[in-house]
Design a protein around this motif. Sequence first.
Motif, PDB file in Angstrom:
ATOM      1  N   THR A 265       0.749  -1.052  -0.060  1.00 55.40           N
ATOM      2  CA  THR A 265      -0.021  -0.047   0.163  1.00 55.40           C
ATOM      3  C   THR A 265       0.877   1.166  -0.028  1.00 55.40           C
ATOM      4  O   THR A 265       2.034   1.340   0.515  1.00 55.40           O
ATOM      5  N   TRP A 266       0.176   2.437  -0.434  1.00 54.46           N
ATOM      6  CA  TRP A 266       1.066   3.586  -0.424  1.00 54.46           C
ATOM      7  C   TRP A 266       0.140   4.501   0.193  1.00 54.46           C
ATOM      8  O   TRP A 266      -0.970   4.934   0.110  1.00 54.46           O
ATOM      9  N   HIS A 267       0.677   5.259   1.302  1.00 55.30           N
ATOM     10  CA  HIS A 267       0.112   6.172   2.365  1.00 55.30           C
ATOM     11  C   HIS A 267       0.916   7.563   2.295  1.00 55.30           C
ATOM     12  O   HIS A 267       2.186   7.398   2.489  1.00 55.30           O
ATOM     13  N   VAL A 268       0.251   8.572   2.158  1.00 49.34           N
ATOM     14  CA  VAL A 268       0.819   9.994   2.107  1.00 49.34           C
ATOM     15  C   VAL A 268       0.466  10.595   3.435  1.00 49.34           C
ATOM     16  O   VAL A 268      -0.751  10.581   3.937  1.00 49.34           O
ATOM     17  N   TYR A 269       1.397  10.964   4.232  1.00 51.42           N
ATOM     18  CA  TYR A 269       1.210  11.881   5.390  1.00 51.42           C
ATOM     19  C   TYR A 269       2.415  12.845   5.591  1.00 51.42           C
ATOM     20  O   TYR A 269       3.372  12.824   4.530  1.00 51.42           O
ATOM     21  N   GLU A 270       2.636  13.498   6.762  1.00 55.98           N
ATOM     22  CA  GLU A 270       3.293  14.629   6.691  1.00 55.98           C
ATOM     23  C   GLU A 270       4.170  14.450   8.210  1.00 55.98           C
ATOM     24  O   GLU A 270       3.819  13.845   9.106  1.00 55.98           O
ATOM     25  N   ASP A 271       5.471  14.445   7.852  1.00 54.23           N
ATOM     26  CA  ASP A 271       6.463  14.257   8.988  1.00 54.23           C
ATOM     27  C   ASP A 271       7.404  15.252   9.348  1.00 54.23           C
ATOM     28  O   ASP A 271       8.177  15.838   8.133  1.00 54.23           O
ATOM     29  N   ARG A 272       7.058  16.180  10.405  1.00 56.89           N
ATOM     30  CA  ARG A 272       7.839  17.262  10.480  1.00 56.89           C
ATOM     31  C   ARG A 272       7.954  18.430   9.450  1.00 56.89           C
ATOM     32  O   ARG A 272       8.899  18.855   8.869  1.00 56.89           O
ATOM     33  N   GLY A 273       6.599  18.574   8.959  1.00 60.12           N
ATOM     34  CA  GLY A 273       6.514  19.401   7.742  1.00 60.12           C
ATOM     35  C   GLY A 273       6.735  19.107   6.327  1.00 60.12           C
ATOM     36  O   GLY A 273       6.765  19.909   5.350  1.00 60.12           O
ATOM     37  N   GLN A 274       7.243  17.843   6.158  1.00 58.86           N
ATOM     38  CA  GLN A 274       7.625  17.333   5.021  1.00 58.86           C
ATOM     39  C   GLN A 274       6.782  16.211   4.608  1.00 58.86           C
ATOM     40  O   GLN A 274       6.213  15.310   5.400  1.00 58.86           O
ATOM     41  N   THR A 275       5.980  16.155   3.308  1.00 61.22           N
ATOM     42  CA  THR A 275       5.250  15.198   2.647  1.00 61.22           C
ATOM     43  C   THR A 275       6.207  13.959   2.437  1.00 61.22           C
ATOM     44  O   THR A 275       7.037  14.090   1.786  1.00 61.22           O
ATOM     45  N   VAL A 276       5.377  12.901   2.766  1.00 63.42           N
ATOM     46  CA  VAL A 276       6.290  11.659   2.883  1.00 63.42           C
ATOM     47  C   VAL A 276       5.174  10.636   2.055  1.00 63.42           C
ATOM     48  O   VAL A 276       4.041  10.520   2.515  1.00 63.42           O
ATOM     49  N   PHE A 277       5.508   9.725   1.027  1.00 60.24           N
ATOM     50  CA  PHE A 277       4.931   8.630   0.658  1.00 60.24           C
ATOM     51  C   PHE A 277       5.570   7.332   1.528  1.00 60.24           C
ATOM     52  O   PHE A 277       6.749   7.095   1.194  1.00 60.24           O
ATOM     53  N   LYS A 278       4.501   6.557   1.859  1.00 61.13           N
ATOM     54  CA  LYS A 278       5.149   5.341   2.760  1.00 61.13           C
ATOM     55  C   LYS A 278       4.530   3.955   2.078  1.00 61.13           C
ATOM     56  O   LYS A 278       3.263   4.112   1.787  1.00 61.13           O
ATOM     57  N   LYS A 279       5.514   3.557   1.765  1.00 63.70           N
ATOM     58  CA  LYS A 279       5.217   2.347   0.978  1.00 63.70           C
ATOM     59  C   LYS A 279       5.227   1.114   1.993  1.00 63.70           C
ATOM     60  O   LYS A 279       6.238   0.829   2.351  1.00 63.70           O
ATOM     61  N   THR A 280       4.188   0.381   2.093  1.00 59.98           N
ATOM     62  CA  THR A 280       4.116  -0.666   3.144  1.00 59.98           C
ATOM     63  C   THR A 280       3.753  -2.030   2.547  1.00 59.98           C
ATOM     64  O   THR A 280       2.862  -2.351   1.672  1.00 59.98           O
ATOM     65  N   SER A 281       4.787  -2.866   2.872  1.00 55.95           N
ATOM     66  CA  SER A 281       4.605  -4.345   2.382  1.00 55.95           C
ATOM     67  C   SER A 281       3.822  -5.078   3.334  1.00 55.95           C
ATOM     68  O   SER A 281       4.273  -5.211   4.536  1.00 55.95           O
ATOM     69  N   TRP A 282       2.464  -5.672   3.168  1.00 56.11           N
ATOM     70  CA  TRP A 282       1.901  -6.592   4.159  1.00 56.11           C
ATOM     71  C   TRP A 282       2.103  -8.020   4.032  1.00 56.11           C
ATOM     72  O   TRP A 282       1.916  -8.430   2.848  1.00 56.11           O
ATOM     73  N   TYR A 283       2.421  -8.825   5.082  1.00 57.14           N
ATOM     74  CA  TYR A 283       2.491 -10.224   5.074  1.00 57.14           C
ATOM     75  C   TYR A 283       1.585 -10.986   5.960  1.00 57.14           C
ATOM     76  O   TYR A 283       1.079 -10.312   6.894  1.00 57.14           O
ATOM     77  N   LYS A 284       1.254 -11.955   5.443  1.00 58.68           N
ATOM     78  CA  LYS A 284       0.260 -12.958   6.182  1.00 58.68           C
ATOM     79  C   LYS A 284       1.196 -13.600   7.069  1.00 58.68           C
ATOM     80  O   LYS A 284       2.458 -14.031   6.702  1.00 58.68           O
ATOM     81  N   MET A 285       0.705 -13.828   8.432  1.00 58.20           N
ATOM     82  CA  MET A 285       1.295 -14.463   9.603  1.00 58.20           C
ATOM     83  C   MET A 285       0.499 -15.410  10.263  1.00 58.20           C
ATOM     84  O   MET A 285      -0.630 -15.050  10.096  1.00 58.20           O
ATOM     85  N   LYS A 286       1.302 -16.297  10.871  1.00 54.56           N
ATOM     86  CA  LYS A 286       0.310 -16.880  11.766  1.00 54.56           C
ATOM     87  C   LYS A 286       1.238 -17.074  13.139  1.00 54.56           C
ATOM     88  O   LYS A 286       2.216 -16.983  13.382  1.00 54.56           O
ATOM     89  N   ALA A 287       0.031 -16.975  14.289  1.00 53.14           N
ATOM     90  CA  ALA A 287       0.635 -16.963  15.525  1.00 53.14           C
ATOM     91  C   ALA A 287      -0.438 -17.652  16.505  1.00 53.14           C
ATOM     92  O   ALA A 287      -1.528 -17.696  15.941  1.00 53.14           O
ATOM     93  N   LYS A 288       0.133 -18.311  17.493  1.00 52.07           N
ATOM     94  CA  LYS A 288      -0.756 -18.989  18.483  1.00 52.07           C
ATOM     95  C   LYS A 288      -1.623 -17.863  19.441  1.00 52.07           C
ATOM     96  O   LYS A 288      -0.856 -16.705  19.412  1.00 52.07           O
ATOM     97  N   LYS A 289      -2.618 -18.334  19.575  1.00 51.81           N
ATOM     98  CA  LYS A 289      -3.728 -17.315  20.447  1.00 51.81           C
ATOM     99  C   LYS A 289      -2.736 -16.946  21.753  1.00 51.81           C
ATOM    100  O   LYS A 289      -2.415 -18.002  22.347  1.00 51.81           O
ATOM    101  N   GLN A 290      -2.545 -15.930  22.141  1.00 47.30           N
ATOM    102  CA  GLN A 290      -1.529 -15.318  23.223  1.00 47.30           C
ATOM    103  C   GLN A 290      -1.887 -14.013  23.864  1.00 47.30           C
ATOM    104  O   GLN A 290      -2.488 -13.402  23.273  1.00 47.30           O
ATOM    105  N   LYS A 291      -1.294 -13.746  25.063  1.00 49.85           N
ATOM    106  CA  LYS A 291      -1.604 -12.550  25.623  1.00 49.85           C
ATOM    107  C   LYS A 291      -0.992 -11.627  24.881  1.00 49.85           C
ATOM    108  O   LYS A 291       0.215 -11.594  24.303  1.00 49.85           O
ATOM    109  N   LEU A 292      -1.525 -10.383  24.649  1.00 49.05           N
ATOM    110  CA  LEU A 292      -1.212  -9.288  23.889  1.00 49.05           C
ATOM    111  C   LEU A 292      -0.624  -7.969  24.673  1.00 49.05           C
ATOM    112  O   LEU A 292      -1.310  -7.655  25.640  1.00 49.05           O
TER     113      LEU A 292
END
Length: 198
Positions: free
Chosen positions: A132-159
């Motif tokens: 995904t591509w998300h645009v936001y501001e960081d310290r007055g600068q416009t930034v494009f954030k490219k996020t790679s999303w992965y499928k994961m598995k975990a046991k049900k555990q305390k968060l």
Amino acid sequence: MYRIYINDTVLIIADFVPGGIGPNQRIDVQSFDFKEFYKHVKKGEGSVYVLLTDEPRRMFKKIRKPFLTIKAAGGVVKNEANQYLFIFRKGKWDLPKGKLDDGESTKIAAEREVAEECGIKVLSVGGKLCKTWHVYEDRGQTVFKKTSWYKMKAKKQKLIPQLEEDITEARWIDAGDFSFVRQNTFPLIKDIISLLEV
């Protein structure tokens, strides 16, 4: 087709008009200025806009070229009870993610961020779900954030939510209860959820 997420707004760059898009949501490519568009929508109530072009890839590259790009990675974590891991950050439901450390691969970063933000051990990291591509501001600068999303598995555990990252809750949510998340999240997260329901 490319999607750029700006808070509650989505800009689609495509060579066709997706269904459900009205005339007021179409943007003229000839007069389009991303800086002006961003200024206009960054604090808006959110909508979907389509920038129609014969060359979506070229237009997308042209739009993001003047801005800093940051790489990030996140996890869509499922447990044995068919529940998914969500976090509550700054008043919205979200998924665990974060920026890559120097020299770190997206897959390793995704696993690390999930562990840090939710205090869990991931059993396995599968294939990439999407990016995904998300645009936001960081310290007055416009930034494009490219996020790679992965499928994961975990046991049900305390968060254990990472409070210093403004995460006030981490919760396992049943796949059938995604409507609960949809009521208070961003379009980007809604689109990722829709990939899980296929």
